[in-house]
Design a protein around this motif. Structure first.
Motif, PDB file in Angstrom:
ATOM      1  N   GLY A 191       1.057  58.771  42.525  1.00 26.56           N
ATOM      2  CA  GLY A 191      -0.387  58.885  42.654  1.00 26.56           C
ATOM      3  C   GLY A 191      -0.846  60.279  43.006  1.00 26.56           C
ATOM      4  O   GLY A 191      -1.326  61.019  42.152  1.00 26.56           O
ATOM      5  N   HIS A 192      -0.700  60.659  44.280  1.00 27.65           N
ATOM      6  CA  HIS A 192      -1.149  61.983  44.694  1.00 27.65           C
ATOM      7  C   HIS A 192      -0.604  62.337  46.069  1.00 27.65           C
ATOM      8  O   HIS A 192      -0.070  61.497  46.792  1.00 27.65           O
ATOM      9  CB  HIS A 192      -2.681  62.038  44.731  1.00 27.65           C
ATOM     10  N   PHE A 193      -0.757  63.600  46.413  1.00 26.06           N
ATOM     11  CA  PHE A 193      -0.600  64.071  47.783  1.00 26.06           C
ATOM     12  C   PHE A 193      -2.017  64.206  48.340  1.00 26.06           C
ATOM     13  O   PHE A 193      -2.977  64.301  47.579  1.00 26.06           O
ATOM     14  CB  PHE A 193       0.110  65.426  47.825  1.00 26.06           C
ATOM     15  N   ALA A 194      -2.147  64.218  49.659  1.00 20.16           N
ATOM     16  CA  ALA A 194      -3.479  64.367  50.247  1.00 20.16           C
ATOM     17  C   ALA A 194      -3.484  65.489  51.269  1.00 20.16           C
ATOM     18  O   ALA A 194      -2.542  65.649  52.050  1.00 20.16           O
ATOM     19  CB  ALA A 194      -3.933  63.064  50.903  1.00 20.16           C
ATOM     20  N   ILE A 195      -4.556  66.268  51.242  1.00 24.05           N
ATOM     21  CA  ILE A 195      -4.772  67.356  52.193  1.00 24.05           C
ATOM     22  C   ILE A 195      -6.079  67.092  52.936  1.00 24.05           C
ATOM     23  O   ILE A 195      -7.117  66.857  52.313  1.00 24.05           O
ATOM     24  CB  ILE A 195      -4.838  68.717  51.482  1.00 24.05           C
ATOM     25  N   ALA A 196      -6.005  67.105  54.257  1.00 25.33           N
ATOM     26  CA  ALA A 196      -7.202  66.921  55.077  1.00 25.33           C
ATOM     27  C   ALA A 196      -7.871  68.263  55.321  1.00 25.33           C
ATOM     28  O   ALA A 196      -7.207  69.277  55.536  1.00 25.33           O
ATOM     29  CB  ALA A 196      -6.829  66.272  56.411  1.00 25.33           C
ATOM     30  N   THR A 197      -9.180  68.268  55.280  1.00 30.74           N
ATOM     31  CA  THR A 197      -9.952  69.490  55.506  1.00 30.74           C
ATOM     32  C   THR A 197     -11.282  69.128  56.152  1.00 30.74           C
ATOM     33  O   THR A 197     -11.858  68.069  55.849  1.00 30.74           O
ATOM     34  CB  THR A 197     -10.205  70.248  54.181  1.00 30.74           C
ATOM     35  N   PRO A 198     -11.803  69.958  57.027  1.00 30.54           N
ATOM     36  CA  PRO A 198     -13.090  69.652  57.661  1.00 30.54           C
ATOM     37  C   PRO A 198     -14.285  69.799  56.728  1.00 30.54           C
ATOM     38  O   PRO A 198     -15.363  69.297  57.024  1.00 30.54           O
ATOM     39  CB  PRO A 198     -13.164  70.662  58.818  1.00 30.54           C
ATOM     40  N   LYS A 251     -16.398  55.638  46.524  1.00 24.21           N
ATOM     41  CA  LYS A 251     -17.217  54.505  46.074  1.00 24.21           C
ATOM     42  C   LYS A 251     -17.251  53.427  47.154  1.00 24.21           C
ATOM     43  O   LYS A 251     -16.216  52.976  47.615  1.00 24.21           O
ATOM     44  CB  LYS A 251     -16.644  53.930  44.777  1.00 24.21           C
ATOM     45  N   GLY A 252     -18.439  53.060  47.554  1.00 24.74           N
ATOM     46  CA  GLY A 252     -18.596  52.020  48.556  1.00 24.74           C
ATOM     47  C   GLY A 252     -18.325  52.475  49.976  1.00 24.74           C
ATOM     48  O   GLY A 252     -18.199  51.655  50.880  1.00 24.74           O
ATOM     49  N   GLY A 253     -18.223  53.814  50.195  1.00 26.00           N
ATOM     50  CA  GLY A 253     -17.934  54.316  51.536  1.00 26.00           C
ATOM     51  C   GLY A 253     -18.642  55.622  51.809  1.00 26.00           C
ATOM     52  O   GLY A 253     -19.504  56.066  51.039  1.00 26.00           O
ATOM     53  N   THR A 254     -18.271  56.256  52.900  1.00 21.37           N
ATOM     54  CA  THR A 254     -18.924  57.501  53.309  1.00 21.37           C
ATOM     55  C   THR A 254     -17.982  58.704  53.360  1.00 21.37           C
ATOM     56  O   THR A 254     -18.437  59.847  53.429  1.00 21.37           O
ATOM     57  CB  THR A 254     -19.568  57.328  54.697  1.00 21.37           C
ATOM     58  N   THR A 255     -16.669  58.466  53.335  1.00 17.22           N
ATOM     59  CA  THR A 255     -15.709  59.568  53.409  1.00 17.22           C
ATOM     60  C   THR A 255     -15.820  60.455  52.175  1.00 17.22           C
ATOM     61  O   THR A 255     -15.772  59.969  51.041  1.00 17.22           O
ATOM     62  CB  THR A 255     -14.270  59.039  53.525  1.00 17.22           C
ATOM     63  N   VAL A 256     -15.944  61.741  52.391  1.00 17.01           N
ATOM     64  CA  VAL A 256     -16.068  62.691  51.281  1.00 17.01           C
ATOM     65  C   VAL A 256     -14.678  63.065  50.782  1.00 17.01           C
ATOM     66  O   VAL A 256     -13.801  63.430  51.572  1.00 17.01           O
ATOM     67  CB  VAL A 256     -16.827  63.955  51.718  1.00 17.01           C
ATOM     68  N   ILE A 257     -14.488  62.983  49.480  1.00 11.15           N
ATOM     69  CA  ILE A 257     -13.203  63.317  48.871  1.00 11.15           C
ATOM     70  C   ILE A 257     -13.427  64.134  47.596  1.00 11.15           C
ATOM     71  O   ILE A 257     -14.542  64.222  47.072  1.00 11.15           O
ATOM     72  CB  ILE A 257     -12.371  62.064  48.517  1.00 11.15           C
ATOM     73  N   ALA A 258     -12.342  64.714  47.088  1.00 13.40           N
ATOM     74  CA  ALA A 258     -12.325  65.380  45.785  1.00 13.40           C
ATOM     75  C   ALA A 258     -10.887  65.338  45.295  1.00 13.40           C
ATOM     76  O   ALA A 258      -9.962  65.070  46.083  1.00 13.40           O
ATOM     77  CB  ALA A 258     -12.820  66.820  45.892  1.00 13.40           C
ATOM     78  N   ILE A 286      -9.446  65.335  51.400  1.00 12.27           N
ATOM     79  CA  ILE A 286     -10.151  64.322  52.187  1.00 12.27           C
ATOM     80  C   ILE A 286     -10.785  64.966  53.409  1.00 12.27           C
ATOM     81  O   ILE A 286     -10.114  65.706  54.145  1.00 12.27           O
ATOM     82  CB  ILE A 286      -9.179  63.203  52.617  1.00 12.27           C
ATOM     83  N   GLU A 287     -12.055  64.703  53.610  1.00  7.70           N
ATOM     84  CA  GLU A 287     -12.770  65.331  54.723  1.00  7.70           C
ATOM     85  C   GLU A 287     -12.464  64.602  56.029  1.00  7.70           C
ATOM     86  O   GLU A 287     -12.767  63.421  56.190  1.00  7.70           O
ATOM     87  CB  GLU A 287     -14.273  65.323  54.451  1.00  7.70           C
ATOM     88  N   ARG A 288     -11.834  65.344  56.960  1.00  6.07           N
ATOM     89  CA  ARG A 288     -11.515  64.813  58.277  1.00  6.07           C
ATOM     90  C   ARG A 288     -11.739  65.918  59.302  1.00  6.07           C
ATOM     91  O   ARG A 288     -11.344  67.060  59.092  1.00  6.07           O
ATOM     92  CB  ARG A 288     -10.056  64.351  58.348  1.00  6.07           C
ATOM     93  N   ALA A 289     -12.372  65.549  60.402  1.00  5.58           N
ATOM     94  CA  ALA A 289     -12.696  66.550  61.429  1.00  5.58           C
ATOM     95  C   ALA A 289     -11.445  67.169  62.023  1.00  5.58           C
ATOM     96  O   ALA A 289     -11.382  68.362  62.308  1.00  5.58           O
ATOM     97  CB  ALA A 289     -13.548  65.915  62.522  1.00  5.58           C
ATOM     98  N   SER A 290     -10.414  66.356  62.224  1.00  2.00           N
ATOM     99  CA  SER A 290      -9.168  66.867  62.792  1.00  2.00           C
ATOM    100  C   SER A 290      -8.017  66.004  62.319  1.00  2.00           C
ATOM    101  O   SER A 290      -8.192  64.828  61.975  1.00  2.00           O
ATOM    102  CB  SER A 290      -9.229  66.857  64.330  1.00  2.00           C
ATOM    103  N   THR A 291      -6.841  66.576  62.319  1.00  3.66           N
ATOM    104  CA  THR A 291      -5.642  65.848  61.926  1.00  3.66           C
ATOM    105  C   THR A 291      -4.437  66.584  62.481  1.00  3.66           C
ATOM    106  O   THR A 291      -4.495  67.783  62.767  1.00  3.66           O
ATOM    107  CB  THR A 291      -5.524  65.728  60.388  1.00  3.66           C
ATOM    108  N   HIS A 292      -3.324  65.864  62.638  1.00  4.88           N
ATOM    109  CA  HIS A 292      -2.116  66.499  63.191  1.00  4.88           C
ATOM    110  C   HIS A 292      -1.527  67.496  62.216  1.00  4.88           C
ATOM    111  O   HIS A 292      -0.868  68.450  62.609  1.00  4.88           O
ATOM    112  CB  HIS A 292      -1.077  65.428  63.532  1.00  4.88           C
ATOM    113  N   ASP A 293      -1.763  67.274  60.915  1.00  7.39           N
ATOM    114  CA  ASP A 293      -1.168  68.120  59.881  1.00  7.39           C
ATOM    115  C   ASP A 293      -2.020  67.979  58.624  1.00  7.39           C
ATOM    116  O   ASP A 293      -2.205  66.862  58.135  1.00  7.39           O
ATOM    117  CB  ASP A 293       0.272  67.666  59.611  1.00  7.39           C
ATOM    118  N   GLU A 303      -3.431  56.735  62.693  1.00 12.84           N
ATOM    119  CA  GLU A 303      -3.808  57.381  61.440  1.00 12.84           C
ATOM    120  C   GLU A 303      -3.948  58.885  61.556  1.00 12.84           C
ATOM    121  O   GLU A 303      -3.529  59.638  60.665  1.00 12.84           O
ATOM    122  CB  GLU A 303      -5.110  56.776  60.920  1.00 12.84           C
ATOM    123  N   HIS A 304      -4.521  59.390  62.653  1.00 11.48           N
ATOM    124  CA  HIS A 304      -4.753  60.825  62.800  1.00 11.48           C
ATOM    125  C   HIS A 304      -3.579  61.534  63.475  1.00 11.48           C
ATOM    126  O   HIS A 304      -3.660  62.713  63.789  1.00 11.48           O
ATOM    127  CB  HIS A 304      -6.046  61.072  63.593  1.00 11.48           C
TER     128      HIS A 304
END
Length: 326
Positions: free
Chosen positions: A131-138, A162-169, A182-189, A237-238
């Motif tokens: 599928g994909h890898f994911a990178i978190a970014t603010p 779709k059907g949510g509020t989390t911003v992705i690209a 994936i838009e996340r305020a903070s993450t361990h990595d 999760e975080h």
């Protein structure tokens, strides 16, 4: 040259280069042998005492391994577009391969990607299962504009799911691997997720819980879009790298291609961990591709196996892994 210096070359070659699709390597022959043995085996439920070991073990996602057609091109893309750091790079001309490790922090504490380039091979088949890898970014919008300015291929413009509020690209790297931003305020990595498609989600969850001690962090069911997702990790999760398993309604099989190779996970006891995996594969499917033991020529202990869908995992001794980094 001392053994510690040559060890990383041999370990990387053994885990990635010899596993190239189509090779009649030691790993391939062992996989064939294991397949034959499993076909004759009678499923046996693993003992409850043994299954407690993965839950007590000190486990961590170490790296994801996959093949690329131009190592320098991919390094440039990941460092310039994603902001990753080149942690290690080496060339082994006598074995006709080179590889590089990239991530957002040191390998001792971060999940990283291990890129493998086999001389003369410029492209690979990613298949339909990866599928994909994911990178978190603010700020997904800001990162997308940066990647676009660098000439990156944006395949899904930033915006809420779709059907949510989390911003992705979504972005494709030069070899066609998909990265979800994936838009996340903070993450361990920032590099925190690998998504694989599976044909039976309930079976896969049981397999990874029992064989690897992973636990379900959350599930998402979208009947209107005909898919269900389970996120598994070793913490909240975080706080943890996540394995995202996606089940598309009615789809039981996917092609694997020859591009994506495996995920590596650390363990304090390869032998005990392998014993667990042996029992779980008898119960739920999958197969051992390498029994536990040191890699010939070096002291690093590993075991490798396939899950019921054919996705490969390698368990690496924690102390041996740290020695590889010295």
């Amino acid at each position: 040259m001392g053994p510690r210096r040559i060890a990383p070359f041999l370990l990387s070659f053994f885990l990635t280069h010899t596993a190239f699709a189509g090779d009649t390597s030691r790993a391939s022959l062992e996989a064939i042998s294991s397949t034959s043995n499993m076909a004759e085996a009678t499923p046996v439920a693993p003992s409850s005492e043994l299954l407690e070991w993965p839950k007590k073990d000190k486990r961590r996602f170490l790296h994801a391994v996959y093949r690329v057609g131009d190592l320098d091109r991919t390094i440039e893309f990941y460092t310039e577009c994603f902001g990753m750091k080149l942690l290690r790079k080496r060339d082994v001309p006598e074995e006709k391969y080179a590889n590089a490790f990239l991530g957002f922090g040191p390998e001792e504490s971060h999940f990283v990607v291990e890129l493998t380039y086999n001389y003369g091979v410029t492209s690979y088949d990613i298949g339909t299962g990866f599928g994909h890898f994911a990178i978190a970014t603010p700020d997904v919008y800001k990162l997308v504009e940066h990647i676009r300015a660098k000439g990156g291929n944006i395949t899904r413009e930033p915006g809420p799911v779709k059907g949510g509020t989390t911003v992705i690209a979504f972005v494709k790297d030069p070899d066609g691997y998909v990265f979800a931003l994936i838009e996340r305020a903070s993450t361990h990595d920032p590099l925190y997720q690998v998504m694989l498609r599976v044909g039976d989600l309930e079976r896969s969850i049981k397999f990874y819980e029992k064989a690897l001690g992973l636990r379900v962090v959350k599930t998402v069911d979208k009947p209107e879009y005909k898919y269900t997702i389970a996120f598994l990790g070793y913490g909240e999760e975080h706080e943890t790298t996540l394995l995202e398993l996606t089940y598309n309604y009615g789809v039981t099989e996917y092609t694997k291609g020859n591009a994506y190779a495996q995920i590596a996970i650390g363990t304090d006891d390869v032998y005990k961990s392998a014993e667990v995996v042996n029992q779980v594969t008898n119960e739920l499917g999958g197969k051992i591709t390498r029994q536990a033991g040191p890699i010939p020529g070096i002291n690093t202990k590993i075991t490798s196996f396939l899950d019921p869908d054919g996705w490969k995992t390698v368990l690496v001794d924690n102390q041996d892994f740290l020695k590889e980094l010295e």
